[in-house]
Design a protein around this motif. Structure first.
Motif, PDB file in Angstrom:
ATOM      1  N   LYS A   8      -7.601  -0.628   3.168  1.00  0.00           N
ATOM      2  CA  LYS A   8      -7.715  -2.082   3.114  1.00  0.00           C
ATOM      3  C   LYS A   8      -6.345  -2.737   3.265  1.00  0.00           C
ATOM      4  O   LYS A   8      -6.227  -3.838   3.779  1.00  0.00           O
ATOM      5  CB  LYS A   8      -8.365  -2.501   1.796  1.00  0.00           C
ATOM      6  CG  LYS A   8      -9.819  -2.071   1.655  1.00  0.00           C
ATOM      7  CD  LYS A   8     -10.405  -2.556   0.337  1.00  0.00           C
ATOM      8  CE  LYS A   8     -11.867  -2.135   0.200  1.00  0.00           C
ATOM      9  NZ  LYS A   8     -12.452  -2.584  -1.096  1.00  0.00           N
ATOM     10  N   ARG A  59      -8.465   4.145   7.119  1.00  0.00           N
ATOM     11  CA  ARG A  59      -9.212   2.891   7.084  1.00  0.00           C
ATOM     12  C   ARG A  59      -8.907   2.135   5.797  1.00  0.00           C
ATOM     13  O   ARG A  59      -9.794   1.595   5.122  1.00  0.00           O
ATOM     14  CB  ARG A  59     -10.716   3.150   7.208  1.00  0.00           C
ATOM     15  CG  ARG A  59     -11.109   3.792   8.533  1.00  0.00           C
ATOM     16  CD  ARG A  59     -12.600   4.001   8.648  1.00  0.00           C
ATOM     17  NE  ARG A  59     -12.952   4.597   9.931  1.00  0.00           N
ATOM     18  CZ  ARG A  59     -14.194   4.918  10.291  1.00  0.00           C
ATOM     19  NH1 ARG A  59     -15.204   4.694   9.453  1.00  0.00           N
ATOM     20  NH2 ARG A  59     -14.421   5.454  11.476  1.00  0.00           N
ATOM     21  N   TYR A  96       0.835  -1.199   0.000  1.00  0.00           N
ATOM     22  CA  TYR A  96       0.000   0.000   0.000  1.00  0.00           C
ATOM     23  C   TYR A  96       0.872   1.252   0.000  1.00  0.00           C
ATOM     24  O   TYR A  96       0.486   2.290  -0.510  1.00  0.00           O
ATOM     25  CB  TYR A  96      -0.918   0.001   1.224  1.00  0.00           C
ATOM     26  CG  TYR A  96      -1.984   1.073   1.192  1.00  0.00           C
ATOM     27  CD1 TYR A  96      -3.094   0.944   0.358  1.00  0.00           C
ATOM     28  CD2 TYR A  96      -1.895   2.205   1.989  1.00  0.00           C
ATOM     29  CE1 TYR A  96      -4.080   1.921   0.316  1.00  0.00           C
ATOM     30  CE2 TYR A  96      -2.870   3.190   1.959  1.00  0.00           C
ATOM     31  CZ  TYR A  96      -3.964   3.043   1.121  1.00  0.00           C
ATOM     32  OH  TYR A  96      -4.937   4.019   1.074  1.00  0.00           O
TER      33      TYR A  96
END
Length: 285
Positions: A147, A145, A9
């Protein structure tokens, strides 16, 4: 059969300025290793990594630099001013761990010698940097928040480093963390955002992200090192203020971290203190 690496990410590009030598250290020794070792990182969402090439091209164009790669040491002062100003507008966060090595001169790490680790000091400084970088990613992902929250680490390759030793050292820290046996406990690496498969070393000239990390790290090195051949100047590192990571609203000991602690141990001169005072540090007589 090796498992496939998960998708990250975040991505962090890590570079360094100075060297980790401790046997002889300037200015104590006239001929010795650099007084400073600076490790720096830039962190961004991994989805932005493909854009780094265009960012660097735009920076070189804006700075009127004819080189094909962004390398801080080859920029003139006006080009540095332009390049750092442009970097300060990018969607990323910067981190620098600046270690003044005078107090470490001829220090021996007996435990590291037992396992024949030749780069224990570099690994130690990298640990301090990663404690802050991984904490930022962990908190940022939680706030969004997201994933995913895994971090890919891209090192600017150095022939003098063994990245397998670095990986082994990090695995040891991970085991110690599980057993609650870490020697340093003020901060810790957030292992939740790391995966050993998301590590690589790349050549500076071929990686735009590493070139951006070089600019950030080298700007702070120039602001810290007052010995020749460095031409000391704190102006350029100050331009990076908008992107340096903050903890509770402050860069001190987070986006900009000074070693050793407490600060008086570093015995910095007035010029060296300037950049750290700018980012929130206090020095007492």
């Amino acid at each position: 059969m090796p498992t496939q690496a998960p998708d990250p990410y975040y991505v962090a590009f890590i570079d360094e300025a100075g060297d980790p030598g401790l046997k002889n250290v300037r200015p104590i020794d006239p001929a010795g290793a650099t007084e400073w070792l600076c490790l720096g990182a830039i962190v961004m969402r991994s989805e932005l990594e493909p854009k780094t090439t265009d960012w660097v091209r735009a920076i070189l164009s804006e700075a009127e630099c004819e080189r094909s790669d962004l390398h801080y040491r080859y920029l003139t002062a006006p080009q540095k001013r332009t390049a750092l100003s442009e970097i300060s507008r990018l969607p990323l966060r910067g981190f620098v761990l600046a270690s003044n090595k005078k107090n470490m001169r001829r220090y021996r790490n007996v435990n590291a010698e037992r396992v024949q680790s030749r780069q224990w000091f570099y690994n130690f400084c990298l640990r301090l940097l990663l404690e802050r970088v991984t904490d930022f990613c962990f908190r940022h992902a939680k706030k969004e928040r997201a994933k995913g929250r895994l971090l890919k680490i891209v090192y600017s390759e150095r022939k003098t480093h063994s990245y397998s030793q670095t990986a082994a050292y990090q695995e040891l820290l991970k085991i110690q963390a599980k057993n609650d046996a870490l020697v340093l406990s003020k901060r810790r690496i957030r292992w939740e955002v790391l995966d050993w498969r998301l590590n690589e070393a790349v050549a500076h000239a071929t990686c735009a992200g590493s070139q951006l990390a070089d600019a950030v790290t080298s700007a702070f090195y120039q602001a810290s090192d007052t010995l020749p051949p460095t031409k000391w100047n704190s102006e350029f590192a100050k331009l990076l203020d908008p992107i340096m990571a903050k903890e509770n609203g402050a860069c001190m000991d987070y986006g900009v971290a000074l070693q050793p602690t407490p600060t008086w141990k570093a015995k910095l001169n007035d010029r060296q203190r300037q950049i750290f005072e700018y980012y929130g540090y206090k020095f007492w007589p």
